[in-house]
Design a protein around this motif. Sequence first.
Motif, PDB file in Angstrom:
ATOM      1  N   ARG A   1       0.835  -1.200   0.000  1.00 19.39           N
ATOM      2  CA  ARG A   1       0.000   0.000   0.000  1.00 19.39           C
ATOM      3  C   ARG A   1       0.864   1.243   0.000  1.00 19.39           C
ATOM      4  NH1 ARG A   1      -4.181   2.192   4.642  1.00 19.39           N
ATOM      5  NH2 ARG A   1      -5.236   3.730   3.329  1.00 19.39           N
ATOM      6  N   PHE A   2       0.420   2.259  -0.702  1.00 17.50           N
ATOM      7  CA  PHE A   2       1.022   3.579  -0.572  1.00 17.50           C
ATOM      8  C   PHE A   2       0.357   4.299   0.593  1.00 17.50           C
ATOM      9  CE2 PHE A   2       1.974   2.898  -5.158  1.00 17.50           C
ATOM     10  CZ  PHE A   2       3.357   2.940  -5.047  1.00 17.50           C
TER      11      PHE A   2
ATOM     12  N   ALA B   1       8.704   2.732 -11.003  1.00 14.72           N
ATOM     13  CA  ALA B   1       9.078   1.392 -10.520  1.00 14.72           C
ATOM     14  C   ALA B   1       8.267   1.031  -9.283  1.00 14.72           C
ATOM     15  CB  ALA B   1      10.574   1.340 -10.223  1.00 14.72           C
ATOM     16  N   ASP B   2       8.031   2.003  -8.404  1.00 12.74           N
ATOM     17  CA  ASP B   2       7.189   1.764  -7.234  1.00 12.74           C
ATOM     18  C   ASP B   2       5.762   1.417  -7.661  1.00 12.74           C
ATOM     19  OD1 ASP B   2       9.252   2.331  -5.427  1.00 12.74           O
ATOM     20  OD2 ASP B   2       8.770   4.469  -5.383  1.00 12.74           O
ATOM     21  N   ILE B   3       5.249   2.148  -8.645  1.00 18.93           N
ATOM     22  CA  ILE B   3       3.897   1.885  -9.133  1.00 18.93           C
ATOM     23  C   ILE B   3       3.814   0.475  -9.707  1.00 18.93           C
ATOM     24  CG2 ILE B   3       2.111   2.600 -10.772  1.00 18.93           C
ATOM     25  CD1 ILE B   3       3.265   5.439 -10.587  1.00 18.93           C
ATOM     26  N   ALA B   4       4.860   0.074 -10.444  1.00 17.99           N
ATOM     27  CA  ALA B   4       4.891  -1.270 -11.016  1.00 17.99           C
ATOM     28  C   ALA B   4       4.855  -2.332  -9.920  1.00 17.99           C
ATOM     29  CB  ALA B   4       6.136  -1.439 -11.887  1.00 17.99           C
ATOM     30  N   ASP B   5       5.619  -2.130  -8.858  1.00 17.60           N
ATOM     31  CA  ASP B   5       5.631  -3.091  -7.765  1.00 17.60           C
ATOM     32  C   ASP B   5       4.320  -3.096  -6.990  1.00 17.60           C
ATOM     33  OD1 ASP B   5       8.182  -3.887  -8.378  1.00 17.60           O
ATOM     34  OD2 ASP B   5       9.164  -2.627  -6.873  1.00 17.60           O
ATOM     35  N   TYR B   6       3.599  -2.001  -7.032  1.00 15.93           N
ATOM     36  CA  TYR B   6       2.301  -1.917  -6.369  1.00 15.93           C
ATOM     37  C   TYR B   6       1.226  -2.638  -7.168  1.00 15.93           C
ATOM     38  CZ  TYR B   6      -1.937   0.344  -4.485  1.00 15.93           C
ATOM     39  OH  TYR B   6      -3.172   0.597  -3.937  1.00 15.93           O
ATOM     40  N   LEU B   7       1.272  -2.505  -8.491  1.00 13.20           N
ATOM     41  CA  LEU B   7       0.235  -3.072  -9.352  1.00 13.20           C
ATOM     42  C   LEU B   7       0.581  -4.449  -9.908  1.00 13.20           C
ATOM     43  CD1 LEU B   7      -0.804   0.134 -11.338  1.00 13.20           C
ATOM     44  CD2 LEU B   7      -1.937  -0.898  -9.357  1.00 13.20           C
ATOM     45  N   GLY B   8       1.767  -4.967  -9.601  1.00 11.19           N
ATOM     46  CA  GLY B   8       2.147  -6.277 -10.095  1.00 11.19           C
ATOM     47  C   GLY B   8       2.423  -6.285 -11.585  1.00 11.19           C
TER      48      GLY B   8
END
Length: 306
Positions: free
Chosen positions: A106-107, A207-214
């Motif tokens: 989660r952010f 990159a953070d968004i990618a790790d959040y959304l899989g």
Amino acid sequence: MEGIREECSRRTLDIGLSTAEPGATTSPATGAAHSTSTHTEVEIRPVGPAIRDIPTGLADLGTVVSLTRGTAAYHEGDPASHWYRMVSGTGCTSKLLSDGRRQIGRFLHAEDFFGFEAVEAYGFGAEALTDMVVIRYPKRGTEALAGTDGAVGRCFREIACQSLAIAYDRLLTLGRKTASERVATFLLELADAAADGRAVSLEMSRADIADYLGLTLGTISRTLADLKHAGLIDMAGPHHLVLLDRRLLEKLAEGDEPATRTERARIPVEHSPRRSPDPGLSRLVSALPIRRQEAAPLGQDRLDPG
């Protein structure tokens, strides 16, 4: 508080934060032994109109902690001795797999609670993506207070219920939605916190968004470009964007194909022979040529299709 599985809920109830009194002293924090940075702690006693309708006893237990960018509030596996409330800045909870892959749970933004889900040890770590300020609460003290103070107990029960609702939404997003639907859902989450519901500030990296959304970094970049190409968003800078058509973005996030058919004609269409339709965006613009971006199922490696 026990039994909450991963995510802490967003809550608008103010639990009594105030700024430190002039002349307050600071000391290095002890809550994140692995961190190379120091935390600034200030014992507070809440004052002012913001605390009139909140559990005063709970507010009295809080300690303000300032975290610099890259600093961990706690690490995965640390003893679960505290829970936290965001005051300002942006952070995230995350878990690393043995092969180095990371999943962001989660952010974290202002008013978010985190650390509630842990029983004996934290299953996810929590770190600051920007400079941020949190209120830290001792777990034993607040648990004891919840057993004697009805207002605090109700506060915790509401946080628990909202946390479960957030966890179910994440399960749906990661388990069933396509790449474009995931990105649309994420942008709407950020827009919900904006004053006008449209201007989005991206404090995290792609990159953070990618790790959040899989998803992969490349898929995130292409999906944002596709949404801009479809006239749904506009980039206002490297870390800012604007939702141009929130209603259609909401339909995309919900996978509502029938409701979007009547909207297709009014969306600008630009053709590119190198792209094929995305399974989500094609529901909005059937003629819009976009590269297909399949979201990887849970438990599988995230491979960029293009």
